[in-house]
Scaffold this motif. Structure first.
Motif, PDB file in Angstrom:
ATOM      1  N   GLU A 191       0.827  -1.209   0.000  1.00 39.21           N
ATOM      2  CA  GLU A 191       0.000   0.000   0.000  1.00 39.21           C
ATOM      3  C   GLU A 191       0.861   1.259   0.000  1.00 39.21           C
ATOM      4  O   GLU A 191       0.381   2.341  -0.335  1.00 39.21           O
ATOM      5  N   GLY A 230       2.939  -4.490   4.469  1.00 35.24           N
ATOM      6  CA  GLY A 230       2.099  -3.590   3.687  1.00 35.24           C
ATOM      7  C   GLY A 230       2.874  -2.539   2.929  1.00 35.24           C
ATOM      8  O   GLY A 230       2.294  -1.609   2.374  1.00 35.24           O
ATOM      9  N   ARG A 236       0.629  -0.642  -9.435  1.00 34.43           N
ATOM     10  CA  ARG A 236      -0.043  -0.514  -8.138  1.00 34.43           C
ATOM     11  C   ARG A 236      -0.684   0.871  -8.049  1.00 34.43           C
ATOM     12  O   ARG A 236      -0.220   1.747  -7.315  1.00 34.43           O
ATOM     13  N   ALA A 261      -1.462   2.467  -4.560  1.00 34.63           N
ATOM     14  CA  ALA A 261      -0.404   2.610  -3.553  1.00 34.63           C
ATOM     15  C   ALA A 261       0.150   4.028  -3.539  1.00 34.63           C
ATOM     16  O   ALA A 261       0.308   4.659  -4.577  1.00 34.63           O
TER      17      ALA A 261
END
Length: 326
Positions: free
Chosen positions: A117, A150, A193, A196
């Motif tokens: 993330e 994460g 991603r 993120a």
């Protein structure tokens, strides 16, 4: 006769440093890392998704490239380089890209990129290549351990860094070459991603690279540490929506570098405004009392604060406004 202005004296000092570096580098760099041969890496298309299967395939492909470079180094008789490459090719290591030519390029991942993330992209400064990569890897490892689950840290050695003591380290040429590659890399990560949060961490000469790539880049924060300057007068001149941070350790020799930018017919020398000065306009974070290579040392103040920025929690301690010792 009145003494010359301070700026003029600094200009002459910078030029003197350039001349001294010009003399030193041919002696120190005659048999440098770029002299070790390596094959061209196998052609790879862009990753389409940061899913475990696709990432595993990419990591395996780059591992094959590293092993090919190891064999070339061994055949060349460079046992040190071959041993370093053998370690990089271990199954637990994960590289998105690798090229062993011309001192070496690569992008190594720490953490689970498929589920991260928060992503930090670590951009090194002068003097970094395959023969000195262990120091850079140590910083990436320490930062990921500080961040925890994460998150992912990507160490991006994606350009031909200048030697620490060299004319190239005083000019923006290598950074201008590197900025488009960094921009493309960060955009590819963003596509992989999209949800993120991404932070650029820019050490020393890497600050000049990041500044050149900053305009329009989809990152939340740009962190400059141990920076000689960026080539820009202010943070606003980077034309980025990211928050720009700056920090400098109390024992970092970079504080003594003249913050000038001389425009000569063939190049510029120097990188302008000190990023930790009020005139630059960055947010200042406390970077402790360490030296130029200590920012990502385990347990250190700057490591904790840089991790806080990456995690969007903010640094544990902001330096007072205008504090040049940050």
């Amino acid at each position: 006769m009145p003494s010359p202005p301070r700026t003029s004296r600094l200009c002459r000092g910078l030029l003197a440093a350039l001349v001294a570096a010009s003399v030193a580098v041919p002696v120190a760099g005659a048999a440098g890392p770029a002299a070790v041969p390596a094959p061209a890496p196998a052609a790879q298309g862009p990753l389409r998704a940061a899913v475990p299967g696709a990432l595993a395939e990419r990591y395996a492909a780059t591992r094959a490239d590293i092993r090919a470079a190891e064999r070339a180094a061994a055949a060349h008789g460079d046992r040190g380089r071959a041993a370093a490459l053998r370690a990089m090719a271990q199954p637990g290591r994960r590289f998105l890209s690798f090229d062993g030519r011309d001192g070496g390029r690569g992008a190594e991942v720490f953490g689970d990129l498929a589920h991260a993330e928060r992503i930090a992209v670590l951009v090194p400064g002068a003097g970094m290549d395959l023969d000195h990569y262990g120091r850079l890897r140590g910083g990436g490892t320490a930062l990921h351990e500080e961040l925890g689950t994460g998150t992912a840290v990507v160490v991006w050695l994606g350009y031909r860094t200048p030697a620490t003591v060299s004319p190239a380290a005083l000019t923006p040429g290598r950074a201008a070459e590197a900025a488009p590659a960094l921009r493309d890399f960060v955009r590819e990560l963003r596509a992989l991603r999209p949800g993120a949060g991404t932070t650029l961490l820019c050490h020393s000469y890497g600050s000049v690279v990041c500044a050149g790539a900053a305009h329009g880049l989809p990152v939340q924060d740009i962190v400059l540490y141990g920076s000689p300057g960026t080539g820009y007068a202010t943070a606003a001149d980077l034309r980025t929506t990211a928050t720009v941070w700056a920090g400098r350790g109390g024992d970092d020799w970079i504080a003594g570098v003249p913050h000038l930018r001389l425009r000569l017919p063939f190049t510029d020398i120097g990188f302008g405004t000190d990023p930790v000065s009020p005139a630059f306009g960055a947010r200042i974070f406390e970077a402790g009392d360490g030296g130029h290579s200590d920012y990502l040392s385990p347990g250190s103040v700057p490591l904790r604060n840089i991790a806080g920025i990456v995690a969007a929690a903010g640094p544990a301690a902001l330096a007072p406004a205008g504090d040049r010792r940050a």
